[in-house]
Enzyme design. Structure first.
Site, PDB file in Angstrom:
ATOM      1  N   GLY A  35     -53.169  29.940  16.424  1.00  0.00           N
ATOM      2  CA  GLY A  35     -52.871  30.173  15.105  1.00  0.00           C
ATOM      3  C   GLY A  35     -53.831  31.254  14.351  1.00  0.00           C
ATOM      4  O   GLY A  35     -53.757  31.425  13.260  1.00  0.00           O
ATOM      5  N   TYR A 167     -37.124  36.109  28.270  1.00  0.00           N
ATOM      6  CA  TYR A 167     -37.460  36.273  29.654  1.00  0.00           C
ATOM      7  C   TYR A 167     -37.469  34.635  30.031  1.00  0.00           C
ATOM      8  O   TYR A 167     -37.383  34.418  31.310  1.00  0.00           O
ATOM      9  CB  TYR A 167     -38.167  37.133  30.240  1.00  0.00           C
TER      10      TYR A 167
HETATM   11  C1  HXC Z   1     -54.388  40.216  37.267  1.00  0.00           C
HETATM   12  C2  HXC Z   1     -55.898  38.799  35.957  1.00  0.00           C
HETATM   13  C3  HXC Z   1     -55.582  39.693  34.909  1.00  0.00           C
HETATM   14  C4  HXC Z   1     -54.746  40.957  34.857  1.00  0.00           C
HETATM   15  C5  HXC Z   1     -57.315  38.132  34.477  1.00  0.00           C
HETATM   16  N1  HXC Z   1     -56.881  37.818  35.730  1.00  0.00           N
HETATM   17  N2  HXC Z   1     -56.591  39.219  33.958  1.00  0.00           N
HETATM   18  N3  HXC Z   1     -55.296  39.280  37.256  1.00  0.00           N
HETATM   19  N4  HXC Z   1     -54.255  41.140  36.026  1.00  0.00           N
HETATM   20  N5  HXC Z   1     -54.621  41.911  33.929  1.00  0.00           N
HETATM   21  C6  HXC Z   1     -57.074  36.678  36.505  1.00  0.00           C
HETATM   22  C7  HXC Z   1     -58.654  36.715  36.809  1.00  0.00           C
HETATM   23  O1  HXC Z   1     -59.139  37.733  37.465  1.00  0.00           O
HETATM   24  C8  HXC Z   1     -58.839  35.422  37.074  1.00  0.00           C
HETATM   25  O2  HXC Z   1     -58.562  35.115  38.492  1.00  0.00           O
HETATM   26  C9  HXC Z   1     -57.851  34.565  36.467  1.00  0.00           C
HETATM   27  O3  HXC Z   1     -56.772  35.670  36.003  1.00  0.00           O
HETATM   28  C10 HXC Z   1     -58.326  34.080  34.940  1.00  0.00           C
HETATM   29  O4  HXC Z   1     -58.686  35.068  34.178  1.00  0.00           O
HETATM   30  P1  HXC Z   1     -59.962  34.768  33.215  1.00  0.00           P
HETATM   31  O5  HXC Z   1     -60.247  36.093  32.818  1.00  0.00           O
HETATM   32  O6  HXC Z   1     -61.074  33.745  33.861  1.00  0.00           O
HETATM   33  O7  HXC Z   1     -59.122  33.786  32.449  1.00  0.00           O
HETATM   34  P2  HXC Z   1     -59.322  33.373  30.858  1.00  0.00           P
HETATM   35  O8  HXC Z   1     -60.823  33.751  30.317  1.00  0.00           O
HETATM   36  O9  HXC Z   1     -58.910  31.992  30.537  1.00  0.00           O
HETATM   37  O10 HXC Z   1     -58.305  34.479  29.972  1.00  0.00           O
HETATM   38  C11 HXC Z   1     -57.085  34.022  30.078  1.00  0.00           C
HETATM   39  C12 HXC Z   1     -56.281  35.459  30.122  1.00  0.00           C
HETATM   40  C13 HXC Z   1     -56.531  36.444  28.761  1.00  0.00           C
HETATM   41  C14 HXC Z   1     -54.762  34.929  30.190  1.00  0.00           C
HETATM   42  C15 HXC Z   1     -56.349  36.152  31.563  1.00  0.00           C
HETATM   43  O11 HXC Z   1     -55.641  37.370  28.922  1.00  0.00           O
HETATM   44  C16 HXC Z   1     -56.416  35.685  27.501  1.00  0.00           C
HETATM   45  O12 HXC Z   1     -57.308  34.984  27.203  1.00  0.00           O
HETATM   46  N6  HXC Z   1     -55.065  35.751  26.869  1.00  0.00           N
HETATM   47  C17 HXC Z   1     -54.744  35.120  25.812  1.00  0.00           C
HETATM   48  C18 HXC Z   1     -53.973  35.988  24.736  1.00  0.00           C
HETATM   49  C19 HXC Z   1     -52.825  36.641  25.307  1.00  0.00           C
HETATM   50  O13 HXC Z   1     -52.538  36.810  26.628  1.00  0.00           O
HETATM   51  N7  HXC Z   1     -51.783  36.966  24.513  1.00  0.00           N
HETATM   52  C20 HXC Z   1     -50.414  37.724  24.762  1.00  0.00           C
HETATM   53  C21 HXC Z   1     -49.411  36.552  24.656  1.00  0.00           C
HETATM   54  S1  HXC Z   1     -48.097  37.804  24.676  1.00  0.00           S
HETATM   55  P3  HXC Z   1     -59.588  35.031  39.724  1.00  0.00           P
HETATM   56  O14 HXC Z   1     -58.828  34.787  40.859  1.00  0.00           O
HETATM   57  O15 HXC Z   1     -60.382  36.315  39.719  1.00  0.00           O
HETATM   58  O16 HXC Z   1     -60.495  33.884  39.211  1.00  0.00           O
HETATM   59  C22 HXC Z   1     -46.927  37.217  25.291  1.00  0.00           C
HETATM   60  C23 HXC Z   1     -45.438  37.950  24.865  1.00  0.00           C
HETATM   61  C24 HXC Z   1     -44.516  38.001  25.944  1.00  0.00           C
HETATM   62  O17 HXC Z   1     -46.761  36.090  26.011  1.00  0.00           O
HETATM   63  C25 HXC Z   1     -43.307  38.945  25.737  1.00  0.00           C
HETATM   64  C26 HXC Z   1     -43.709  40.524  24.827  1.00  0.00           C
HETATM   65  C27 HXC Z   1     -42.449  41.165  24.544  1.00  0.00           C
HETATM   66  P1  NAP Z   2     -51.831  36.597  20.745  1.00  0.00           P
HETATM   67  O1  NAP Z   2     -52.163  37.069  19.246  1.00  0.00           O
HETATM   68  O2  NAP Z   2     -52.440  36.957  21.500  1.00  0.00           O
HETATM   69  O3  NAP Z   2     -51.650  34.890  20.576  1.00  0.00           O
HETATM   70  C1  NAP Z   2     -51.738  34.084  21.662  1.00  0.00           C
HETATM   71  C2  NAP Z   2     -53.053  33.019  21.048  1.00  0.00           C
HETATM   72  O4  NAP Z   2     -52.986  32.240  22.004  1.00  0.00           O
HETATM   73  C3  NAP Z   2     -54.311  33.547  20.692  1.00  0.00           C
HETATM   74  O5  NAP Z   2     -54.744  33.247  19.356  1.00  0.00           O
HETATM   75  C4  NAP Z   2     -55.347  32.828  21.709  1.00  0.00           C
HETATM   76  O6  NAP Z   2     -56.717  32.647  20.973  1.00  0.00           O
HETATM   77  C5  NAP Z   2     -54.427  31.603  22.151  1.00  0.00           C
HETATM   78  N1  NAP Z   2     -54.877  31.036  23.267  1.00  0.00           N
HETATM   79  C6  NAP Z   2     -54.797  31.538  24.372  1.00  0.00           C
HETATM   80  N2  NAP Z   2     -55.312  30.837  25.396  1.00  0.00           N
HETATM   81  C7  NAP Z   2     -55.565  29.548  24.906  1.00  0.00           C
HETATM   82  C8  NAP Z   2     -55.749  28.551  25.329  1.00  0.00           C
HETATM   83  N3  NAP Z   2     -56.469  28.329  26.442  1.00  0.00           N
HETATM   84  N4  NAP Z   2     -56.053  27.561  24.250  1.00  0.00           N
HETATM   85  C9  NAP Z   2     -55.707  27.577  23.041  1.00  0.00           C
HETATM   86  N5  NAP Z   2     -55.310  28.783  22.479  1.00  0.00           N
HETATM   87  C10 NAP Z   2     -55.173  29.643  23.403  1.00  0.00           C
HETATM   88  O7  NAP Z   2     -50.266  37.038  20.894  1.00  0.00           O
HETATM   89  P2  NAP Z   2     -48.949  36.744  20.059  1.00  0.00           P
HETATM   90  O8  NAP Z   2     -48.048  38.138  20.384  1.00  0.00           O
HETATM   91  O9  NAP Z   2     -48.955  36.364  18.636  1.00  0.00           O
HETATM   92  O10 NAP Z   2     -48.086  35.692  20.799  1.00  0.00           O
HETATM   93  C11 NAP Z   2     -47.840  34.429  20.172  1.00  0.00           C
HETATM   94  C12 NAP Z   2     -46.700  33.872  20.802  1.00  0.00           C
HETATM   95  O11 NAP Z   2     -45.420  34.723  20.750  1.00  0.00           O
HETATM   96  C13 NAP Z   2     -46.880  33.502  22.100  1.00  0.00           C
HETATM   97  O12 NAP Z   2     -46.651  32.244  22.562  1.00  0.00           O
HETATM   98  C14 NAP Z   2     -46.203  34.739  23.004  1.00  0.00           C
HETATM   99  O13 NAP Z   2     -45.848  34.172  24.495  1.00  0.00           O
HETATM  100  C15 NAP Z   2     -45.085  34.797  22.005  1.00  0.00           C
HETATM  101  N6  NAP Z   2     -44.354  36.035  22.288  1.00  0.00           N
HETATM  102  C16 NAP Z   2     -44.819  37.152  21.535  1.00  0.00           C
HETATM  103  C17 NAP Z   2     -43.967  38.193  21.438  1.00  0.00           C
HETATM  104  C18 NAP Z   2     -44.573  39.421  21.039  1.00  0.00           C
HETATM  105  O14 NAP Z   2     -43.818  40.412  21.061  1.00  0.00           O
HETATM  106  N7  NAP Z   2     -45.636  39.457  20.200  1.00  0.00           N
HETATM  107  C19 NAP Z   2     -42.766  38.273  22.167  1.00  0.00           C
HETATM  108  C20 NAP Z   2     -42.389  36.988  22.966  1.00  0.00           C
HETATM  109  C21 NAP Z   2     -43.093  35.818  22.703  1.00  0.00           C
HETATM  110  P3  NAP Z   2     -57.680  32.301  21.702  1.00  0.00           P
HETATM  111  O15 NAP Z   2     -57.999  33.452  22.598  1.00  0.00           O
HETATM  112  O16 NAP Z   2     -58.865  32.092  20.679  1.00  0.00           O
HETATM  113  O17 NAP Z   2     -57.896  31.072  22.542  1.00  0.00           O
END
Ligand code: HXC
Ligand code: NAP
Length: 304
Positions: A35, A167
């Protein structure tokens, strides 16, 4: 809303406006995972404007605290910022205990936290794959389980809203871990709706199309990809979503106004996924002149 004049249809003033009555969420306490940023922040801000108490959780406490400050200043509501990694069930239980201590009870959960990145699947390590499954699927399971146990024990009505993606039902290349996890969350949505409905716990989902956020755009459209792969070109309405639009839908699904909706998934994507699905949808590039020629070729001459 006033009756639109000719060009008013293009302005869509209502997309930026809240939809529910003021105080619709008075005495409601809502947890939003993830959030502190993006869509979670937008939904939470609107819930506060409607009178809710809010708990925002994610891993980064500094980000949450900054967001909480901004939200309170903008809305005058109460926000509790709690660090909690949704992958860890003990942290989730602890977060819920602190939420109840602060506000007395919790009425709704939005499973919004997610992790994602684009990559050819064969390049992923096993840990990369399971990291996404753990955040999205296991995280949503952990939070739903903790809240469900609490509501059933306390004989309280509850409300779970899962943020998935389109998806989840179509699948998608290059985001396979996310597609698997979101598909699992969709299955959980429908399953819990059937199982926990008798406890007055409703479970629904929102499947958003493209809504610009820093978190999603930096990971899914990095660098020049944002220009090369402009999401709005894939959407029949030729635009991306506005944050208030998803906040309105989420508020409706959390509110008692949607009290008979249980187990459904509402898509909010401007028609994007259907545009990709219909066999002839690509024909929008056919010009009027081309349609004239096509018509001549396809109309059967009347038999004399
Ligand atoms: C390939 C990757 C990678 C990448 C990380 N890894 N990034 N592999 N390509 N770009 C691998 C790492 O090498 C590691 O594997 C494993 O993933 C875990 O990585 P960490 O960095 O240690 O993980 P962590 O710190 O827990 O971070 C999680 C994360 C990061 C998912 C990798 O991106 C994150 O914190 N994301 C949170 C926010 C987010 O993703 N928001 C977007 C949501 S959008 P190894 O084997 O090396 O240990 C969404 C919308 C969809 O869902 C639709 C849109 C239209
Ligand atoms: P975002 O800002 O990156 O939001 C993702 C949030 O998840 C971050 O606040 C992150 O905070 C938190 N998070 C990640 N790993 C976590 C963990 N292990 N524990 C607790 N919190 C964690 O992206 P967003 O676009 O707003 O996405 C919000 C939601 O909408 C997601 O479910 C995404 O799949 C969905 N969605 C987004 C889109 C789009 O176009 N934006 C489209 C389809 C669906 P921390 O890094 O502080 O943990």
């Amino acid at each position: 809303m006033q009756a639109p004049g000719n060009n008013d249809f293009l302005n869509h003033p209502d997309e930026e406006e809240g939809m529910l009555k003021a105080n619709a969420f008075k005495n409601k306490t809502i947890i939003i995972t993830g959030g502190g940023t993006g869509l979670g922040k937008a939904m939470g801000t609107y819930f506060l404007k409607l009178g809710a108490n809010l708990i925002i959780t994610s891993r980064k406490l500094d980000v949450l605290q900054q967001t909480a400050k901004e939200m309170e200043a903008e809305t005058g509501g109460k926000v509790l910022a709690l660090a909690c990694d949704v992958r860890n069930y003990d942290e989730v239980e602890n977060m819920l205990t602190q939420a109840i201590e602060s506000f007395g009870s919790v009425n709704a959960l939005v499973n919004n936290a997610a992790g994602n990145f684009i990559s050819p699947t064969e390049r992923l390590s096993a840990n990369a794959f399971s990291t996404i499954i753990d955040i999205v699927l296991k995280g949503s399971v952990n939070c739903s389980l903790a809240l469900g146990k609490y509501w059933i024990k306390e004989k309280m009505a509850g409300n779970i809203l899962n943020i998935i993606t389109t998806y989840a039902f179509t699948g998608s290349a290059y985001v396979v871990p996310s597609a698997c996890a979101k598909g699992g969350v969709l299955a959980m949505t429908r399953s819990l709706a059937a199982e926990w409905g008798r406890h007055q716990i409703r479970t629904n989902a929102i499947a958003p199309g493209p809504f610009p956020t820093k978190g999603a755009w930096e990971r899914l459209l990095p660098g020049e990809m944002a220009q090369k792969f402009d999401f709005k070109n894939r959407v029949p309405l030729k635009r991306v979503g506005k944050h208030q639009e998803i906040a309105n839908l989420a508020a409706y699904l959390i509110s008692d106004f949607s009290g008979y909706i249980n187990g459904d998934v509402i898509t909010i994507d401007g028609g994007e996924w259907l545009q990709g699905a219909g066999q002839f949808n690509g024909l929008e590039m056919v010009t009027n002149d081309m349609w004239d020629s096509i018509e001549q070729l396809t109309r059967h001459p009347k038999s004399s």
